[in-house]
Design a protein around this motif. Structure first.
Motif, mmCIF file in Angstrom:
data_model
loop_
_atom_site.group_PDB
_atom_site.id
_atom_site.type_symbol
_atom_site.label_atom_id
_atom_site.label_comp_id
_atom_site.label_asym_id
_atom_site.label_seq_id
_atom_site.Cartn_x
_atom_site.Cartn_y
_atom_site.Cartn_z
ATOM 1 N N TYR A 13 -27.494 13.858 127.057
ATOM 2 C CA TYR A 13 -26.992 13.214 125.861
ATOM 3 C C TYR A 13 -25.316 13.203 125.975
ATOM 4 O O TYR A 13 -24.888 12.102 125.767
ATOM 5 C CB TYR A 13 -27.297 14.149 124.803
ATOM 6 N N LYS A 14 -24.739 14.157 126.507
ATOM 7 C CA LYS A 14 -23.247 14.335 126.583
ATOM 8 C C LYS A 14 -22.729 13.266 127.482
ATOM 9 O O LYS A 14 -21.893 12.558 127.321
ATOM 10 C CB LYS A 14 -22.691 15.806 126.931
ATOM 11 N N ASN A 16 -23.709 10.354 128.084
ATOM 12 C CA ASN A 16 -23.987 9.054 127.372
ATOM 13 C C ASN A 16 -23.324 9.008 126.161
ATOM 14 O O ASN A 16 -23.670 8.016 125.228
ATOM 15 C CB ASN A 16 -25.747 8.656 127.286
ATOM 16 N N ASN A 17 -22.508 9.903 125.763
ATOM 17 C CA ASN A 17 -21.660 10.080 124.201
ATOM 18 C C ASN A 17 -22.615 9.802 123.288
ATOM 19 O O ASN A 17 -22.403 9.376 122.334
ATOM 20 C CB ASN A 17 -20.657 9.166 124.489
ATOM 21 N N GLN A 18 -23.927 10.572 123.283
ATOM 22 C CA GLN A 18 -24.874 10.544 122.232
ATOM 23 C C GLN A 18 -24.645 11.922 121.403
ATOM 24 O O GLN A 18 -25.886 12.497 121.472
ATOM 25 C CB GLN A 18 -26.310 10.286 122.823
ATOM 26 N N VAL A 19 -23.741 12.132 120.842
ATOM 27 C CA VAL A 19 -23.496 13.499 120.073
ATOM 28 C C VAL A 19 -24.597 13.702 118.904
ATOM 29 O O VAL A 19 -25.166 14.901 118.891
ATOM 30 C CB VAL A 19 -22.025 13.632 119.704
ATOM 31 N N ILE A 20 -24.829 12.560 118.286
ATOM 32 C CA ILE A 20 -25.630 12.853 117.122
ATOM 33 C C ILE A 20 -26.991 13.170 117.551
ATOM 34 O O ILE A 20 -27.813 13.766 117.190
ATOM 35 C CB ILE A 20 -25.395 11.721 116.181
ATOM 36 N N ASP A 21 -27.258 12.274 118.605
ATOM 37 C CA ASP A 21 -28.902 12.477 119.266
ATOM 38 C C ASP A 21 -29.013 13.800 119.674
ATOM 39 O O ASP A 21 -29.887 14.347 119.548
ATOM 40 C CB ASP A 21 -29.098 11.413 120.241
ATOM 41 N N ALA A 22 -27.741 14.353 120.420
ATOM 42 C CA ALA A 22 -28.180 15.571 120.918
ATOM 43 C C ALA A 22 -28.105 16.719 119.794
ATOM 44 O O ALA A 22 -28.859 17.669 119.973
ATOM 45 C CB ALA A 22 -26.840 15.906 121.709
ATOM 46 N N LYS A 24 -29.322 16.108 116.727
ATOM 47 C CA LYS A 24 -30.851 15.892 116.264
ATOM 48 C C LYS A 24 -31.979 16.833 117.299
ATOM 49 O O LYS A 24 -32.598 17.243 116.772
ATOM 50 C CB LYS A 24 -31.152 14.647 116.354
ATOM 51 N N TYR A 25 -31.635 16.747 118.551
ATOM 52 C CA TYR A 25 -32.648 17.273 119.473
ATOM 53 C C TYR A 25 -32.368 18.887 119.281
ATOM 54 O O TYR A 25 -33.553 19.464 119.366
ATOM 55 C CB TYR A 25 -32.181 16.885 120.985
#
Length: 168
Positions: A13-14, A16-22, A24-25
């Motif tokens: 996640y990190k 891919n700069n997907q902080v919000i998805d991370a 939520k995970y």
């Protein structure tokens, strides 16, 4: 899922700069979800500080604001801070509203030390436990000397004191 698998997922996640998805995970992986949670939003990052906030009116769905650099910090610390905010999400729900801010904060710092509501959250470092305990004592003091709230949380205060003494 084990802790190493969680770290691998978060790393992806990190990257891919997907902080919000991370984030939520983490909610899903550590049983932190609650129906009063409206979602995550991004807030300004403060270097060397993990600062999250829960925003929303009492009795209304809550948004937890997280910095874009959240996953640059120790995972155990991140989990404890996210759990702190998710306890606020619960406290601010229309079903179990905790109106007094000092009480909300004391409960949240107590949770960071003992994980009674969120038992899957790992312990933070002893260094961070001492910080959490100091914050809990600060909010306990703000409840007012000998107040009804202080009496309500007297046993938890003793638990915190015993934990800190054991760490010293």
């Amino acid at each position: 899922m084990n802790f190493e698998q969680v770290k691998l997922h978060l790393s992806a996640y990190k990257e891919n700069n997907q902080v919000i998805d991370a984030a939520k995970y983490l909610l899903y992986s550590f049983d932190l979800e609650h129906e009063n949670f409206a979602g995550f939003g991004l807030r300004e990052a403060i270097p060397n500080l993990v600062l999250l906030t829960t925003e929303g009116e009492l009795g209304e769905p809550q948004t937890v604001m997280i910095p874009p650099n959240l996953f640059d910090f120790d995972l155990n610390l991140i989990l404890n801070v996210v759990a702190h905010e998710m306890l606020h999400v619960r406290q601010k729900s229309s079903i179990q509203t905790v109106e007094d801010k000092n009480e909300r904060e004391f409960q949240a710092y107590y949770e960071m030390l003992f994980h009674k509501v969120f038992p899957k959250i790992p312990d933070a470092s002893d260094f961070h436990k001492k910080i959490f305990a100091d914050k809990a004592f600060e909010y306990y003091k703000r409840m007012g000397e000998g107040s009804t709230l202080q009496q309500k949380y007297a046993l938890q205060k003793i638990e915190i004191e015993q934990l800190i003494n054991a760490l010293s």
